[in-house]
Design a protein around this motif. Sequence first.
Motif, PDB file in Angstrom:
ATOM      1  N   GLY A   9     -57.652  12.734  78.825  1.00 36.81           N
ATOM      2  CA  GLY A   9     -57.710  11.673  79.838  1.00 36.81           C
ATOM      3  C   GLY A   9     -56.428  10.892  79.747  1.00 36.81           C
ATOM      4  N   VAL A  74     -61.465   8.831  79.472  1.00 39.55           N
ATOM      5  CA  VAL A  74     -61.680   9.083  80.900  1.00 39.55           C
ATOM      6  C   VAL A  74     -62.631   8.044  81.474  1.00 39.55           C
ATOM      7  N   GLY A  79     -67.998  11.127  84.160  1.00 38.65           N
ATOM      8  CA  GLY A  79     -66.765  11.778  83.709  1.00 38.65           C
ATOM      9  C   GLY A  79     -66.785  11.952  82.194  1.00 38.65           C
ATOM     10  N   VAL A  83     -66.761  15.537  80.004  1.00 34.46           N
ATOM     11  CA  VAL A  83     -65.732  15.882  79.015  1.00 34.46           C
ATOM     12  C   VAL A  83     -66.353  16.074  77.626  1.00 34.46           C
ATOM     13  N   GLY A 100     -63.310   6.422  73.695  1.00 33.54           N
ATOM     14  CA  GLY A 100     -62.624   5.127  73.702  1.00 33.54           C
ATOM     15  C   GLY A 100     -62.777   4.367  75.015  1.00 33.54           C
ATOM     16  N   SER A 128     -59.999  -2.841  72.902  1.00 29.51           N
ATOM     17  CA  SER A 128     -59.667  -4.026  73.679  1.00 29.51           C
ATOM     18  C   SER A 128     -58.175  -4.272  73.685  1.00 29.51           C
ATOM     19  N   GLY A 130     -56.392  -3.929  76.876  1.00 30.76           N
ATOM     20  CA  GLY A 130     -55.826  -3.382  78.107  1.00 30.76           C
ATOM     21  C   GLY A 130     -54.713  -2.392  77.837  1.00 30.76           C
ATOM     22  N   LYS A 182     -68.015  -4.471  71.642  1.00 32.30           N
ATOM     23  CA  LYS A 182     -66.982  -4.544  72.688  1.00 32.30           C
ATOM     24  C   LYS A 182     -67.540  -5.228  73.935  1.00 32.30           C
TER      25      LYS A 182
HETATM   26  P1  NDP Z   1     -59.801   5.669  84.636  1.00 29.70           P
HETATM   27  O1  NDP Z   1     -61.015   4.928  84.229  1.00 29.70           O
HETATM   28  O2  NDP Z   1     -59.171   5.361  85.941  1.00 29.70           O
HETATM   29  O3  NDP Z   1     -60.128   7.235  84.572  1.00 29.70           O
HETATM   30  C1  NDP Z   1     -59.183   8.203  84.991  1.00 29.70           C
HETATM   31  C2  NDP Z   1     -59.140   9.350  84.032  1.00 29.70           C
HETATM   32  O4  NDP Z   1     -60.444   9.946  83.908  1.00 29.70           O
HETATM   33  C3  NDP Z   1     -58.205  10.436  84.499  1.00 29.70           C
HETATM   34  O5  NDP Z   1     -57.556  10.976  83.384  1.00 29.70           O
HETATM   35  C4  NDP Z   1     -59.163  11.426  85.148  1.00 29.70           C
HETATM   36  O6  NDP Z   1     -58.642  12.720  85.208  1.00 29.70           O
HETATM   37  C5  NDP Z   1     -60.309  11.340  84.172  1.00 29.70           C
HETATM   38  N1  NDP Z   1     -61.578  11.869  84.688  1.00 29.70           N
HETATM   39  C6  NDP Z   1     -62.442  11.254  85.531  1.00 29.70           C
HETATM   40  N2  NDP Z   1     -63.501  12.027  85.752  1.00 29.70           N
HETATM   41  C7  NDP Z   1     -63.320  13.172  85.046  1.00 29.70           C
HETATM   42  C8  NDP Z   1     -64.078  14.351  84.870  1.00 29.70           C
HETATM   43  N3  NDP Z   1     -65.257  14.531  85.473  1.00 29.70           N
HETATM   44  N4  NDP Z   1     -63.572  15.315  84.061  1.00 29.70           N
HETATM   45  C9  NDP Z   1     -62.399  15.146  83.441  1.00 29.70           C
HETATM   46  N5  NDP Z   1     -61.642  14.042  83.562  1.00 29.70           N
HETATM   47  C10 NDP Z   1     -62.098  13.065  84.363  1.00 29.70           C
HETATM   48  O7  NDP Z   1     -58.673   5.568  83.482  1.00 29.70           O
HETATM   49  P2  NDP Z   1     -58.187   4.332  82.633  1.00 29.70           P
HETATM   50  O8  NDP Z   1     -57.037   4.797  81.832  1.00 29.70           O
HETATM   51  O9  NDP Z   1     -58.028   3.102  83.453  1.00 29.70           O
HETATM   52  O10 NDP Z   1     -59.421   4.043  81.661  1.00 29.70           O
HETATM   53  C11 NDP Z   1     -59.918   5.012  80.738  1.00 29.70           C
HETATM   54  C12 NDP Z   1     -61.126   4.421  80.027  1.00 29.70           C
HETATM   55  O11 NDP Z   1     -60.731   3.250  79.354  1.00 29.70           O
HETATM   56  C13 NDP Z   1     -62.263   3.992  80.973  1.00 29.70           C
HETATM   57  O12 NDP Z   1     -63.507   4.238  80.340  1.00 29.70           O
HETATM   58  C14 NDP Z   1     -62.080   2.521  81.143  1.00 29.70           C
HETATM   59  O13 NDP Z   1     -63.280   1.830  81.384  1.00 29.70           O
HETATM   60  C15 NDP Z   1     -61.496   2.137  79.830  1.00 29.70           C
HETATM   61  N6  NDP Z   1     -60.579   1.018  80.000  1.00 29.70           N
HETATM   62  C16 NDP Z   1     -60.457   0.144  79.034  1.00 29.70           C
HETATM   63  C17 NDP Z   1     -59.615  -0.902  79.142  1.00 29.70           C
HETATM   64  C18 NDP Z   1     -59.507  -1.770  78.034  1.00 29.70           C
HETATM   65  O14 NDP Z   1     -58.871  -2.804  78.083  1.00 29.70           O
HETATM   66  N7  NDP Z   1     -60.150  -1.414  76.966  1.00 29.70           N
HETATM   67  C19 NDP Z   1     -58.804  -1.192  80.298  1.00 29.70           C
HETATM   68  C20 NDP Z   1     -58.926  -0.207  81.238  1.00 29.70           C
HETATM   69  C21 NDP Z   1     -59.815   0.837  81.079  1.00 29.70           C
HETATM   70  P3  NDP Z   1     -57.802  13.185  86.529  1.00 29.70           P
HETATM   71  O15 NDP Z   1     -56.400  12.704  86.310  1.00 29.70           O
HETATM   72  O16 NDP Z   1     -57.897  14.659  86.511  1.00 29.70           O
HETATM   73  O17 NDP Z   1     -58.462  12.559  87.729  1.00 29.70           O
END
Ligand code: NDP
Length: 475
Positions: A9, A74, A79, A83, A100, A128, A130, A182
């Motif tokens: 991811g 992811v 999703g 995975v 994560g 945490s 971002g 978290k």
């Molecule tokens: P997104 O939540 O936008 O997820 C996009 C990613 O997920 C891409 O790599 C996408 O692959 C993949 N994906 C989605 N569905 C599938 C699937 N069915 N099979 C395989 N891959 C899939 O990405 P972020 O980087 O923003 O966040 C990742 C995680 O981290 C999320 O759970 C989010 O909630 C969390 N997060 C945490 C933050 C924090 O501060 N802790 C801040 C932001 C997010 P593809 O490129 O092929 O579409």
Amino acid sequence: GEATIGVIGLAVMGSNLARNLASREGNTVAVFNRTTAKTDALVEEHPEAGFVAAETIDDFVASLATPRTAIIMVQAGAGTDAVIEQLAERFEEGDIIVDGGNADFHDTIRREEELRERGLHFVGCGISGGEEGALNGPSLMPGGSKEAWEALAPALRSIAAVAQDEPCVTHVGSDGAGHFVKMVHNGIEYADMQLIAESYDLLRRIGGHDPASLADVYAEWNGGDLESYLIEITAEVLRQDDAETGGPLVDVILDRAGSKGTGVWTVQNALGLGVPATAIGEAVFARALSCSAEHRDAVRSTFSDRPDVPTAPDGFEDDVRAALYASKVVAYAQGFDLIRAGAEEHGWDIDLGAIARIWRGGCIIRARFLDRIAEAYDDDPSLVTLLAHPYFAEAVRDGEAAWRRVVALAVTAGVPAPAFGSALASYDALASERLPAALIQAQRDFFGAHTYRRTDRDGVFHTLWSGDRSEVAAD
Ligand code: NDP
């Protein structure tokens, strides 16, 4: 395989975490993303990372040294389940899958159990901080088994933020404990932001400050007890002018606060556990109210006569600072109460002092204040609630008079300060000798024969309300 750890991811969080891992001694990082273009772009832009790029999930699994460790970054929900399944089908006994993402901790409990039955370790890890935290050092909240923690600890310690020479990571507890903590972190973040926003509104509407002078106020506060990342960025935001209008940026931003759902989860769980996390609740409701455009329009046009805003009394800024600190003590106390209650409910052995310590760096609520919380729980691990600890009791007592003046003035002026007010009400209720809950019990007994206990003797009683109104023993 040669990679010591893998990341699946590669959106913003995953790429940054992979780069962070790759930059630390001892890690060779395999990377994989469903859409290969993202993998290619990451590897091309960061040759220094020495990534082991995989085009397929099979290549990815083959590139990992055994026992294998893969971190999933992811989209939360379906999703993540997809995975996990792809990895689980290829992983072998003793391998570790880390999620994560921002998972619901109930999902983490379910996934951990399913994977444990298949001989795999599953670690739900709250992350945490971002994008910026993922790249330079997040606060990490891993759950899962002790064995998995022992295997993961060196890699997680290597990438975590550092606060006072300690990496901001600890084994929170088994299965979903990390994602639960978290979630509460995010709830506390909502409350802290709402309290700061209320202080800003009071200083602006009653105190007569403009954003630029408020930037100086917050910058000054950041040198004292309130020192925190959120206060620091508040000063920066208030100092920012809009390029188009030349006025303060905050004045051209639509006043509707968004959210991604973790605040709602925190409140839902607090309700379920019977923990009165009122400051977090007010913060979540305040965001919802801000987004209720239709209601705001309808009520605003109905009530155009608003109270006159009084002139701020001398020392108003200091009063607001004291009220903010006292409210913040209550909000954090409620958050830690919620962690304690969740730990009891789910059988997690959570060291609350350690949680305060891993939040001192990397995450959004990082603050000097968390040192005080860590010290309080180190002093007395069985502390019932932070408000009962001498340090916090004194802090609240010191600010109490100012807190009451500020809330009273807000009410008189018609400036909403729901989190300030509800934090104060929570403190007053906890500190009261008697609560009107006695009347509620009597009402319940009247209409539903729900019975009551007495203050003067043991037993359960009922008054024959529709009979001769004598009291009978009901147990
Ligand atoms: P997104 O939540 O936008 O997820 C996009 C990613 O997920 C891409 O790599 C996408 O692959 C993949 N994906 C989605 N569905 C599938 C699937 N069915 N099979 C395989 N891959 C899939 O990405 P972020 O980087 O923003 O966040 C990742 C995680 O981290 C999320 O759970 C989010 O909630 C969390 N997060 C945490 C933050 C924090 O501060 N802790 C801040 C932001 C997010 P593809 O490129 O092929 O579409």
